[in-house]
Design a protein around this motif. Structure first.
Motif, PDB file in Angstrom:
ATOM      1  N   ARG A 128      43.964  47.099  43.740  1.00 55.03           N
ATOM      2  CA  ARG A 128      44.346  46.744  42.383  1.00 55.03           C
ATOM      3  C   ARG A 128      43.973  45.305  42.062  1.00 55.03           C
ATOM      4  NH1 ARG A 128      49.796  48.026  39.478  1.00 55.03           N
ATOM      5  NH2 ARG A 128      49.394  46.944  37.559  1.00 55.03           N
ATOM      6  N   ALA A 129      44.303  44.422  43.018  1.00 54.51           N
ATOM      7  CA  ALA A 129      44.015  43.002  42.772  1.00 54.51           C
ATOM      8  C   ALA A 129      42.511  42.782  42.607  1.00 54.51           C
ATOM      9  CB  ALA A 129      44.568  42.162  43.933  1.00 54.51           C
ATOM     10  N   GLY A 130      41.732  43.443  43.459  1.00 52.69           N
ATOM     11  CA  GLY A 130      40.275  43.279  43.387  1.00 52.69           C
ATOM     12  C   GLY A 130      39.722  43.766  42.067  1.00 52.69           C
ATOM     13  N   LEU A 131      40.163  44.929  41.646  1.00 57.25           N
ATOM     14  CA  LEU A 131      39.692  45.497  40.389  1.00 57.25           C
ATOM     15  C   LEU A 131      40.078  44.607  39.209  1.00 57.25           C
ATOM     16  CD1 LEU A 131      40.337  49.281  40.965  1.00 57.25           C
ATOM     17  CD2 LEU A 131      38.165  48.269  40.271  1.00 57.25           C
ATOM     18  N   GLU A 132      41.280  44.140  39.274  1.00 53.28           N
ATOM     19  CA  GLU A 132      41.746  43.283  38.173  1.00 53.28           C
ATOM     20  C   GLU A 132      40.933  41.992  38.127  1.00 53.28           C
ATOM     21  OE1 GLU A 132      46.391  44.624  37.528  1.00 53.28           O
ATOM     22  OE2 GLU A 132      45.945  42.946  38.846  1.00 53.28           O
ATOM     23  N   ARG A 133      40.616  41.514  39.315  1.00 52.66           N
ATOM     24  CA  ARG A 133      39.832  40.283  39.382  1.00 52.66           C
ATOM     25  C   ARG A 133      38.449  40.526  38.761  1.00 52.66           C
ATOM     26  NH1 ARG A 133      40.440  39.516  44.585  1.00 52.66           N
ATOM     27  NH2 ARG A 133      38.433  40.480  45.071  1.00 52.66           N
ATOM     28  N   ASN A 134      37.841  41.643  39.155  1.00 45.06           N
ATOM     29  CA  ASN A 134      36.505  41.965  38.629  1.00 45.06           C
ATOM     30  C   ASN A 134      36.533  42.149  37.120  1.00 45.06           C
ATOM     31  OD1 ASN A 134      35.475  41.852  41.136  1.00 45.06           O
ATOM     32  ND2 ASN A 134      35.105  44.047  41.378  1.00 45.06           N
ATOM     33  N   LEU A 135      37.490  42.935  36.652  1.00 45.54           N
ATOM     34  CA  LEU A 135      37.555  43.188  35.213  1.00 45.54           C
ATOM     35  C   LEU A 135      37.811  41.904  34.451  1.00 45.54           C
ATOM     36  CD1 LEU A 135      39.582  46.521  35.234  1.00 45.54           C
ATOM     37  CD2 LEU A 135      37.233  46.221  34.458  1.00 45.54           C
ATOM     38  N   GLY A 136      38.691  41.089  34.995  1.00 46.83           N
ATOM     39  CA  GLY A 136      39.044  39.825  34.339  1.00 46.83           C
ATOM     40  C   GLY A 136      37.848  38.898  34.278  1.00 46.83           C
ATOM     41  N   ALA A 137      36.985  38.998  35.303  1.00 43.72           N
ATOM     42  CA  ALA A 137      35.853  38.097  35.350  1.00 43.72           C
ATOM     43  C   ALA A 137      34.787  38.471  34.321  1.00 43.72           C
ATOM     44  CB  ALA A 137      35.241  38.114  36.760  1.00 43.72           C
ATOM     45  N   VAL A 138      34.706  39.735  33.944  1.00 47.66           N
ATOM     46  CA  VAL A 138      33.624  40.181  33.066  1.00 47.66           C
ATOM     47  C   VAL A 138      34.085  40.382  31.635  1.00 47.66           C
ATOM     48  CG1 VAL A 138      31.887  41.983  32.702  1.00 47.66           C
ATOM     49  CG2 VAL A 138      32.456  41.245  35.011  1.00 47.66           C
ATOM     50  N   VAL A 139      35.131  41.119  31.467  1.00 43.88           N
ATOM     51  CA  VAL A 139      35.583  41.413  30.098  1.00 43.88           C
ATOM     52  C   VAL A 139      36.993  40.880  29.881  1.00 43.88           C
ATOM     53  CG1 VAL A 139      34.190  43.464  29.682  1.00 43.88           C
ATOM     54  CG2 VAL A 139      36.339  43.674  30.897  1.00 43.88           C
ATOM     55  N   ALA A 140      37.256  40.551  28.646  1.00 49.09           N
ATOM     56  CA  ALA A 140      38.593  40.053  28.317  1.00 49.09           C
ATOM     57  C   ALA A 140      39.425  41.217  27.818  1.00 49.09           C
ATOM     58  CB  ALA A 140      38.496  38.964  27.255  1.00 49.09           C
ATOM     59  N   ALA A 141      39.966  42.002  28.773  1.00 44.47           N
ATOM     60  CA  ALA A 141      40.756  43.167  28.392  1.00 44.47           C
ATOM     61  C   ALA A 141      42.217  42.919  28.722  1.00 44.47           C
ATOM     62  CB  ALA A 141      40.266  44.401  29.138  1.00 44.47           C
ATOM     63  N   PRO A 142      43.084  43.323  27.831  1.00 47.10           N
ATOM     64  CA  PRO A 142      44.504  43.113  28.115  1.00 47.10           C
ATOM     65  C   PRO A 142      44.996  44.076  29.201  1.00 47.10           C
ATOM     66  CG  PRO A 142      44.239  44.284  26.048  1.00 47.10           C
ATOM     67  CD  PRO A 142      42.863  43.946  26.524  1.00 47.10           C
ATOM     68  N   GLU A 143      46.184  43.730  29.745  1.00 48.69           N
ATOM     69  CA  GLU A 143      46.800  44.508  30.817  1.00 48.69           C
ATOM     70  C   GLU A 143      46.980  45.973  30.407  1.00 48.69           C
ATOM     71  OE1 GLU A 143      47.763  43.710  33.832  1.00 48.69           O
ATOM     72  OE2 GLU A 143      49.007  45.441  34.331  1.00 48.69           O
ATOM     73  N   ALA A 144      47.357  46.174  29.124  1.00 51.00           N
ATOM     74  CA  ALA A 144      47.614  47.528  28.639  1.00 51.00           C
ATOM     75  C   ALA A 144      46.370  48.387  28.717  1.00 51.00           C
ATOM     76  CB  ALA A 144      48.126  47.482  27.210  1.00 51.00           C
ATOM     77  N   VAL A 145      45.192  47.760  28.763  1.00 51.91           N
ATOM     78  CA  VAL A 145      43.945  48.515  28.879  1.00 51.91           C
ATOM     79  C   VAL A 145      43.573  48.704  30.341  1.00 51.91           C
ATOM     80  CG1 VAL A 145      41.472  48.375  28.448  1.00 51.91           C
ATOM     81  CG2 VAL A 145      43.086  47.838  26.623  1.00 51.91           C
ATOM     82  N   ILE A 146      43.729  47.623  31.082  1.00 52.60           N
ATOM     83  CA  ILE A 146      43.276  47.645  32.479  1.00 52.60           C
ATOM     84  C   ILE A 146      44.117  48.609  33.322  1.00 52.60           C
ATOM     85  CG2 ILE A 146      43.128  46.213  34.547  1.00 52.60           C
ATOM     86  CD1 ILE A 146      42.173  43.969  32.791  1.00 52.60           C
TER      87      ILE A 146
END
Lengths: 649, 303, 312
Positions: C14-32
C-alpha cells in the motif's frame, strides 16, 4: 473447595435456629449459645484439627445431649418436643463444625428439612412462611454448590456465581410449582390419619370460643387463622366496634367460669334489655345514642352464637335460611340451625348504639354478679383487692383496677415461657397469663370490691381486611373481657388485657410496614387455613379466568393496554435477544461519554467524533476499550476452527 | 439417556417416604402437605431440569491427541449446545479411567480443554462418549451416550537421552526451517505436508505450500526387532519413542519393524500412524521373520 | 518469497503504491484507496472523467507499479475484436497460420476510452474481463495471471462514442469518477516535472506472484454476520428507493464486499468493518444502481449510506 459450600451450610443452620426461635417454645436464652456456636463455626472448625479441641467439643455435645434427653424424659411430652427441636439444631451446629472428608453435608440438608417440618406444627405464622421461603432458596443453592464441590474439578468464582444464579432460578420455580400443586392437588382436608391422635402432637388448645372458661388448661394455644366473620360498616367512615360479644359468663367456681343462666336470675331478661322480635323478622331492643349499621358475614357457625357488640339495638338477618335466632338474656343471640341449612355464611346487619339502655336491676340479680367462690379463691386475690380498693373509690375503682392489671401483669399464651400455672400465680405476678386470666382477675378483684360484673367471651375486631374491606375476625381473635354493671343498670365494657401485648401477637402498627405485614399474614392465613371450600373457590376462579380475561379484553381501553403491553413485551424480548453483552457494554460506554450513535455512524466513526469532542480522558478510554471489544466480538474474526472429529448426537 | 438416583437422592427419597408415612399416619395438615409437595417438586423439577440439561447438547466434538503413557494429556472439547450445559462429566467409552475432569459450565460452542488422566500404553478404541450430570441439585445423575468412533492412542513413555519428557506432541514448538523459504504456491500432489503454509491455507481454503530450497535428507533409521520379551519390548519402544520424538524435532527418521515401515518427517509432529504403531506394538514369536530393510533407492511413503 | 506477516506486506504494498501514485498524479485519498482495493481484491477498474485530468496517467502509474506485462489498447470505433484478442496470421516462413496474441495477453491492460469502441469489441473485452480467458477460433486461451483491466471513459464526449451498457459497467469492481484536481494540487502540477518524466522514475512495488498471494489473503478476510447485515440493509435500501430505477443486485453486493475485503487486508485486518463498506459504497455501487432520471446515483447513494443504521 469445601469452603465454597460452608457459608451456605452455615446459612441453613442459622435459618434452622430462626425456625426454632420463631416457634417461641424454646426460650431465647436457651438458644443463644447455639446461635453463638453456629456463628463461630468458621473459627471453631479450625480448632477441630487439634485432637484435644475435638475431644472437648464432642464431650460438650454429648453432655448437652444427655442433659436434653434427661430433661425430656423427666418432663412432659411438650418439653420432649422442645428438647427434640433444640437437639435438632444442636445436631446441625455439630455437623456444621465437623464437615470434612468423612462427614458429608447430606445430613445437614435433611436435618434442616426436618426442623422446617416440625416447626410448622408449632408456629405456622407468617414468620415461619418467610423463613420457609428463605430456607427453600438457601437449600437449593446449597444443593447446587454441593454438586460442584463434590465433583471436584476447577472451581472458579464465575462457576460458583453461575451455579448460585441457576439454583436460585430453580428454587423460585420449585416454589411456584409447589404453590400451584398445593392449590390443584385434590386431597381429603378432614382426613384423620391411620394412627390419629396416638402419634399426633398434643392437641393444642385452639384459641376460640368455648362454653366455659377453664383456667387450668395449660395446653399450648394454637392461634388459628381460620376466618370466623367479616364485618363491614355501612358507612365506611364509621369504625367497627372492637369487642364483639358472643357468650357471657357470670358464675365462677374458682377454676372455671360458667355461662350466665336465666334460671339463676329468676327471669329471662333480668340483666339486659330484652330483644323483641319484629314482624319482618328483625329484632329490636332499646338503646341510647346514635346508631351505626354494620353488616356481618358469619362463617363459623360452630359457636352457636352470633357475635354482636354490647350496644346492639337492631338485628336484621339478611341471609339466614334454615337458621333460627333467639335473643338471649345476656343481650346476645343463639342460633339453632336446621339440618338442611344451606352452606355459606350467615349474613346479618346489626345497628349499634353508643351504649345499651339501662335496665332496672333487682338486688338478687346484682348479688349474682358479685358472687364469689368461697372455698377456692386465691389468697392473693383478697390482698390485691384490698390494696386496690384503698387506692381508688366509687365508680373509678373498676377503671383503676383494670388499669393496674394492665400495667402490672404480663401477657403470655399457654406453653410459652413464664406462663402461670394457676390463677394464684398470675395474681401474685409470678406468672403471666392470657386474656382469660386478665378477665378473671379483673372480675374477681371487682367482685371482691363489690362491683357487679361478668366475664364476656367474644372476638376482638382489629384486623383490617385489605382484600374485602372492613375487618376480619379469625379464630385467634377470640378474646375474653369484663362487663361492669353501673349503678344505673347499664353494662359497660372493661378490658384489662394489655392491648399492646395482645395485639403484638396479632397485628403490627398502622405503618406501611405494618400494613404490608398484615396483608402478607392474611395471604399466608389462606394457605394455613386452606380447605376444600377454598380450593374449589380457587379452582372455579382459575376455570373462570379465561372468560374473565376475555370479557375484560372486550373493554377497549383494557384491550388497547393489553395490546400495547404485548407489543412492548415482544419488542423488549426481541431487543434483549439481540443485545449481546458487547453491544450493551458499548452502548453504555457511549451513553456514559454523553454521546449517542447517529444514523449510519459506525463505532469507529463515533470514536473519532468522541476524540474530537470534549469527552474526558477516562470516559474516552472506557469508550475506546468498549469499542475495541465490540469490534473484536461483533466484527472481528471468529476463532479458528481446529477441525476436530465430529460425531453426530 | 438414563437416570439413576445418587447417594444423596436415595437418602432424600428415604426421608420423603418416611415423611409421607408420617403424613398419612397423622391427621391432615396444610403445612405438612405443603412441605411434602415442596420436597416432591424439588425432586421432580431437579430431575426434569437435569434431563433438559443434557438434552441441550446437540453435538460433541472431541480431539484426543496421542499422548505418552503415564502423563495426563490435554483433550479439546467443543460442545454444540442450545444453551449452557452445567456439571458435565465426559467419559470416553465405559472405562472409568477415561473420565475427564468435570466441567462446571460449558457454554454452547465454546471450546474447552480438559486433562485426560494418565493412561497405560495401548490403543483404546472408543465407541461412545458418556455424558453425565448431576445438575441441578445432585439428587439424580442423568447420563447420555453419544457415538464417537475414535481411539485413545497412548504411546510409550519416552525413555532416552533425547526424549522431550512429559510434553504432548501437539504442543511441540515450531521446527526450525530447513533450507531457505523461496515462495508460496498451490499444493501439488507429491508436496510434503510439512511444507504446507497453514496460515495461508486456512485463509484461502485451499492448500498452499512454501517453496523451500532443497535440504539434504540425512534421516537416521530406527529398527525394532520385536522377537523379544515383553518387558524388553517395552524398553525398546520407550527408547524408540524418545528417538522418534527427537527425530521429529530434528532431522527426521525412518521407523522400521516387522510388518511396519514409516518415515518420521523432520520439523513436524510425528505421523499418527507411527505413534499408533508405538502404542499398539506387541511382541512376536522367536521364529518370526526379522525386520526387512527397505531398498536404498526406495523411499517409504510418507505416513 | 519471505514469510512476512500479511499485515506488514499488505501495508508495504500500500505504501509503495501510494508513493508511486503521489509522485505522478495529484489524486486525493478517496480516489487512490478504491484503486488499491481493486488491485488487491482482484477486480477491474473503470476511471471516468473528462479528458486531460490524468486518467491515463493514473492508469499507467498503477500498471507500472505492478511488475508484470503491461499493454495498452487505445479504443476507437474501428478497433475490431481481433485487434484486442489477437488473430491467426499466415506465416509464410512456417507455411501455416500462427496465432498472434493481442494486447489482452498481459497482466495489466490499459483500455483507454472504452466508450469509443463498438459494442462488439467491448463485449469481447468484457468476456475477457469476466473469465480471464479469450475464445479465438474455437480455442480458449488463458490470459495472464493476474489479469487487471484499467479502463478509462470520457463521459463528456458524445460524438463517436457508444453507450456502455449496464451489464458492462457491472464487470468493473470499482468505478472512480475523476474531477479537476484541487487548486493546490493543480498549482503543484504546473510547477513540477513533466508527467512522463515522473512516470519514468516509477519502480514496481509488487510482482505478479505477490499480488496473487495478496489476493488469496484477501479471499480469507472474514465477513461477520453483523457486517453482512449492514451490506444487506444498504442494498435493500437501494432497491426500495423510489428514485432508483434499478437497485443493487446480489452480484453488486458481492463485489462491494470483495472490495471491502481488499480494504480490510490493506489495513492489516482479517475482518471487514462497516467502515470498509461505507468507504467503498460509492465506488463499488454507484455504477451499479440507476436513477430513473438517468443522472448519476452517487449523491443519492451517499444519502443512503449516511442514513442506513450500522448493526452493532
Amino acid at each position: 473447595m469445601r469452603d465454597r459450600l460452608l457459608p451456605w451450610l452455615l446459612a441453613l443452620t442459622l435459618i434452622d435456629l430462626a425456625f426454632v426461635q420463631a416457634t417461641g417454645i424454646v426460650g431465647g436464652q436457651d438458644l443463644l449459645p447455639l446461635w453463638l456456636l453456629a456463628a463461630a463455626s468458621p473459627w471453631l472448625r479450625r480448632l477441630q484439627r487439634w485432637p484435644l479441641c475435638r475431644l472437648a467439643w464432642n464431650a460438650g455435645v454429648l453432655l448437652v445431649f444427655t442433659l436434653l434427653v434427661r430433661h425430656a424424659t423427666t418432663t412432659g411430652l411438650l418439653h420432649m418436643l422442645e428438647d427434640g427441636l433444640v437437639l435438632a439444631v444442636l445436631c446441625q451446629v455439630h455437623l456444621l463444625n465437623n464437615i470434612g472428608e468423612r462427614q458429608r453435608p447430606d445430613l445437614v440438608f435433611f436435618n434442616s428439612l426436618l426442623v422446617c417440618f416440625v416447626t410448622s406444627f408449632f408456629a405456622p405464622d407468617l414468620p415461619w412462611s418467610l423463613l420457609f421461603v428463605l430456607h427453600a432458596l438457601v437449600l437449593a443453592v446449597a444443593l447446587g454448590v454441593n454438586v460442584l464441590v463434590r465433583r471436584g474439578g476447577v472451581l472458579d468464582d464465575a462457576a460458583v456465581r453461575r451455579t448460585i444464579a441457576s439454583s436460585l432460578r430453580h428454587a423460585v420455580a420449585v416454589l411456584v410449582a409447589t404453590a400451584a400443586l398445593f392449590v390443584l392437588l385434590p386431597r381429603d382436608f378432614h382426613r384423620q390419619g391411620w394412627l390419629g391422635d396416638a402419634l399426633a402432637a398434643p392437641p393444642a388448645g385452639a384459641a376460640g370460643l368455648a362454653d366455659r372458661i377453664r383456667l387450668d388448661d395449660e395446653r399450648p394455644a394454637r392461634l388459628g387463622v381460620e376466618v370466623v366473620a367479616r364485618i363491614a360498616a355501612a358507612d365506611h367512615r364509621r369504625e367497627v366496634p372492637s369487642h364483639w360479644r358472643a357468650i357471657v359468663f357470670s358464675v365462677f367456681d374458682g377454676a372455671t367460669w360458667y355461662p350466665q343462666d336465666p334460671s339463676d336470675l329468676g327471669s329471662r331478661f333480668a340483666s339486659d334489655p330484652a330483644w323483641e322480635p319484629q314482624r319482618d323478622g328483625h329484632w329490636r331492643r332499646p338503646a341510647d345514642g346514635a346508631m351505626a349499621a354494620f353488616q356481618v358475614e358469619l362463617y363459623d357457625r360452630r359457636g352457636d352464637r352470633l357475635p354482636v357488640p354490647l350496644g346492639a339495638a337492631v338485628l336484621r338477618p339478611l341471609q339466614s335460611a334454615g337458621t333460627l335466632l333467639d335473643g338471649k338474656s345476656t343481650g346476645g343471640f343463639t342460633l339453632v340451625q336446621s339440618e338442611d341449612a344451606p352452606a355459606g355464611p350467615l349474613v346479618y346487619r346489626v345497628d349499634v348504639a353508643a351504649r345499651p339502655a339501662a335496665v332496672p336491676i333487682a338486688a338478687s340479680t346484682r348479688r349474682h354478679f358479685v358472687a364469689l367462690p368461697e372455698r377456692s379463691l386465691p389468697a392473693a386475690a383478697r390482698a390485691l383487692a384490698q390494696q386496690l380498693g384503698e387506692a381508688a373509690d366509687g365508680p373509678a375503682v373498676a377503671a383503676a383496677t383494670a388499669d393496674w392489671l394492665r400495667r402490672h401483669r404480663r401477657y403470655a399464651l399457654p406453653g410459652e415461657p413464664g406462663f402461670a400455672r394457676n390463677l394464684g400465680e398470675f395474681l401474685l405476678g409470678t406468672g403471666a397469663g392470657h386474656c382469660e386470666y386478665f378477665a378473671t382477675a379483673l372480675a374477681l378483684l371487682l367482685r371482691l370490691q363489690d362491683v357487679p360484673c361478668r366475664v364476656v367471651g367474644g372476638w376482638l375486631a382489629h384486623e383490617q381486611d385489605p382484600v374485602h374491606g372492613g375487618v376480619v375476625l379469625r379464630e385467634r381473635d377470640a378474646h375474653a373481657w369484663v362487663e361492669v354493671l353501673d349503678a344505673d343498670g347499664r353494662w359497660s365494657t372493661l378490658d384489662a388485657t394489655p392491648p399492646h401485648d395482645l395485639l403484638a401477637r396479632r397485628q403490627l402498627d398502622g405503618s406501611w410496614l405494618g400494613s404490608a405485614w398484615q396483608a402478607l399474614a392474611a395471604a399466608w392465613s389462606t394457605v394455613v387455613g386452606f380447605d376444600g371450600r377454598r380450593r374449589s373457590e380457587w379452582l372455579d376462579g382459575l376455570a373462570a379466568l379465561p372468560g374473565v380475561l376475555l370479557r375484560a379484553l372486550r373493554q377497549p381501553p383494557l384491550a388497547l393496554a393489553a395490546a400495547l403491553a404485548a407489543a412492548g413485551w415482544f419488542v423488549y424480548r426481541r431487543r434483549r435477544r439481540q443485545r449481546e453483552p458487547a453491544i450493551a457494554a458499548f452502548e453504555r460506554a457511549v451513553r456514559a461519554a454523553g454521546l449517542s450513535l447517529q444514523g449510519g455512524e459506525t463505532p469507529r466513526e463515533l470514536l473519532r467524533r468522541a476524540e474530537l469532542a470534549a469527552v474526558g480522558p477516562r470516559r474516552l478510554g472506557a469508550l475506546r476499550q468498549a469499542a475495541d471489544r465490540h469490534e473484536r466480538l461483533r466484527y472481528g474474526p471468529e476463532a479458528p476452527d481446529p477441525g476436530p472429529r465430529t460425531s453426530p448426537p | 439417556m438414563a437416570v439413576r438416583l445418587t447417594e444423596l437422592g436415595a437418602k432424600g427419597l428415604l426421608l420423603l417416604a418416611a415423611l409421607l408415612l408420617a403424613f398419612l399416619a397423622t391427621s391432615y395438615s396444610n403445612l405438612f402437605f405443603l412441605l411434602l409437595v415442596f420436597c416432591g417438586t424439588l425432586g421432580g423439577l431437579g430431575l426434569a431440569s437435569g434431563i433438559a440439561n443434557l438434552r441441550a447438547v446437540r453435538r460433541l466434538e472431541l480431539q484426543v491427541p496421542a499422548g505418552p503413557a503415564g502423563a495426563p494429556r490435554p483433550v479439546r472439547l467443543r460442545l454444540a449446545a442450545r444453551r449452557s450445559v452445567s456439571d458435565l462429566v465426559v467419559t470416553l467409552g465405559d472405562a472409568p479411567g477415561l473420565t475427564l475432569p468435570p466441567v462446571a459450565h460449558a457454554a454452547g460452542d465454546a471450546p474447552t480443554t480438559a486433562l485426560l488422566p494418565a493412561q497405560p500404553r495401548g490403543v483404546h478404541a472408543v465407541g461412545v462418549v458418556q455424558l453425565a450430570s448431576r445438575y441441578p441439585f445432585g439428587l439424580f445423575e442423568v447420563r447420555r451416550w453419544i457415538p464417537w468412533p475414535g481411539e485413545v492412542v497412548t504411546y510409550p513413555e519416552p525413555d532416552g537421552p533425547a526424549a522431550p519428557t512429559g510434553r504432548s506432541l501437539d504442543q511441540g514448538t515450531p521446527p526450525d526451517p530447513v533450507g531457505e523459504v523461496a515462495g508460496l504456491r498451490s499444493f501439488r500432489t507429491g508436496d510434503r505436508v510439512r511444507d504446507v503454509h497453514w496460515r495461508a491455507t486456512a485463509r484461502r481454503g485451499a492448500p498452499i505450500v512454501k517453496e523451500l530450497d532443497a535440504a539434504p535428507d540425512t534421516a537416521p533409521e530406527i529398527v525394532i526387532d520385536r522377537r523379544v520379551e515383553a518387558a524388553q519390548l517395552e524398553r525398546l519402544l520407550a527408547a524408540a519413542t524418545a528417538a522418534v520424538l527427537a527425530a521429529a524435532e530434528g532431522r527426521g527418521a525412518h521407523l522400521l519393524s516387522q510388518g511396519f515401515a514409516a518415515a518420521v518427517p523432520a520439523g513436524q509432529p510425528p505421523p499418527p500412524a507411527v505413534l499408533r504403531w508405538l502404542a499398539s506394538a506387541a511382541i512376536l514369536p522367536p521364529d518370526a521373520p526379522p525386520p526387512v530393510r527397505w531398498p536404498q533407492d526406495q523411499e517409504p511413503a510418507h505416513a | 518469497m519471505t514469510a512476512l506477516p500479511r499485515t506488514v506486506r499488505a501495508a508495504s504494498v500500500r505504501a509503495g503504491l501510494e508513493r508511486n501514485l503521489g509522485a505522478v498524479v495529484a489524486a486525493p485519498e478517496a480516489v487512490i484507496e478504491p484503486i488499491l482495493c481493486t488491485l488487491v481484491a482482484g477486480g477491474h477498474l473503470l476511471l471516468d472523467g473528462i479528458p486531460g485530468i490524468g486518467k491515463t496517467l493514473l492508469a499507467r502509474t498503477i500498471a507500472q507499479s505492478v511488475a508484470g506485462e503491461f499493454r495498452r489498447i487505445q479504443f476507437t470505433n474501428d478497433v475490431m475484436p481481433g485487434d484486442v484478442t489477437g488473430s491467426a496470421v499466415w506465416r509464410p516462413d512456417l507455411g501455416r497460420f500462427a496465432f498472434v496474441r493481442g494486447p489482452l495477453f498481459a497482466n495489466v491492460v490499459l483500455a483507454d476510452e472504452i466508450n469509443r469502441t463498438s459494442p462488439r469489441t467491448l463485449s469481447c473485452l468484457l468476456e475477457a474481463m469476466e473469465s480471464g480467458a479469450v475464445s479465438v477460433e474455437g480455442r480458449t486461451l488463458e490470459l495472464g495471471r493476474p489479469f487487471l483491466v484499467l479502463a478509462t471513459r470520457n463521459p463528456a464526449e458524445f460524438a463517436g462514442t457508444f453507450a456502455v451498457p449496464e451489464a458492462a459497467l457491472d464487470r468493473f469492481l470499482v468505478r472512480i469518477g475523476l474531477d479537476y484536481p484541487d487548486a493546490a494540487a493543480e498549482l503543484a502540477l504546473y510547477a513540477g516535472q513533466d508527467a512522463e518524466a515522473r512516470l519514468a522514475t516509477i519502480r514496481p512495488v509488487v510482482d505478479c506472484d505477490q499480488l496473487l498471494a495478496l489476493r488469496a489473503e484477501v479471499e480469507a478476510v472474514q465477513v461477520r454476520p453483523a457486517v453482512a447485515e449492514y451490506a444487506y440493509r444498504l442494498v435493500q435500501a437501494t432497491r426500495a428507493h423510489p428514485e432508483l430505477r434499478l437497485g443493487a443486485s446480489p452480484r453488486a453486493a458481492l463485489a462491494w464486499l470483495r472490495a471491502a475485503k481488499g480494504r480490510a487486508a490493506l489495513d492489516g485486518r482479517g475482518y471487514v468493518l462497516p467502515d470498509d463498506l461505507k468507504a467503498l459504497a460509492l465506488p463499488a455501487l454507484a455504477h451499479r444502481v440507476f436513477r430513473r432520471d438517468g443522472a448519476t446515483a452517487a449523491p443519492l447513494l451517499g444519502d443512503l449510506v449516511g442514513a442506513t443504521p450500522v448493526p452493532l
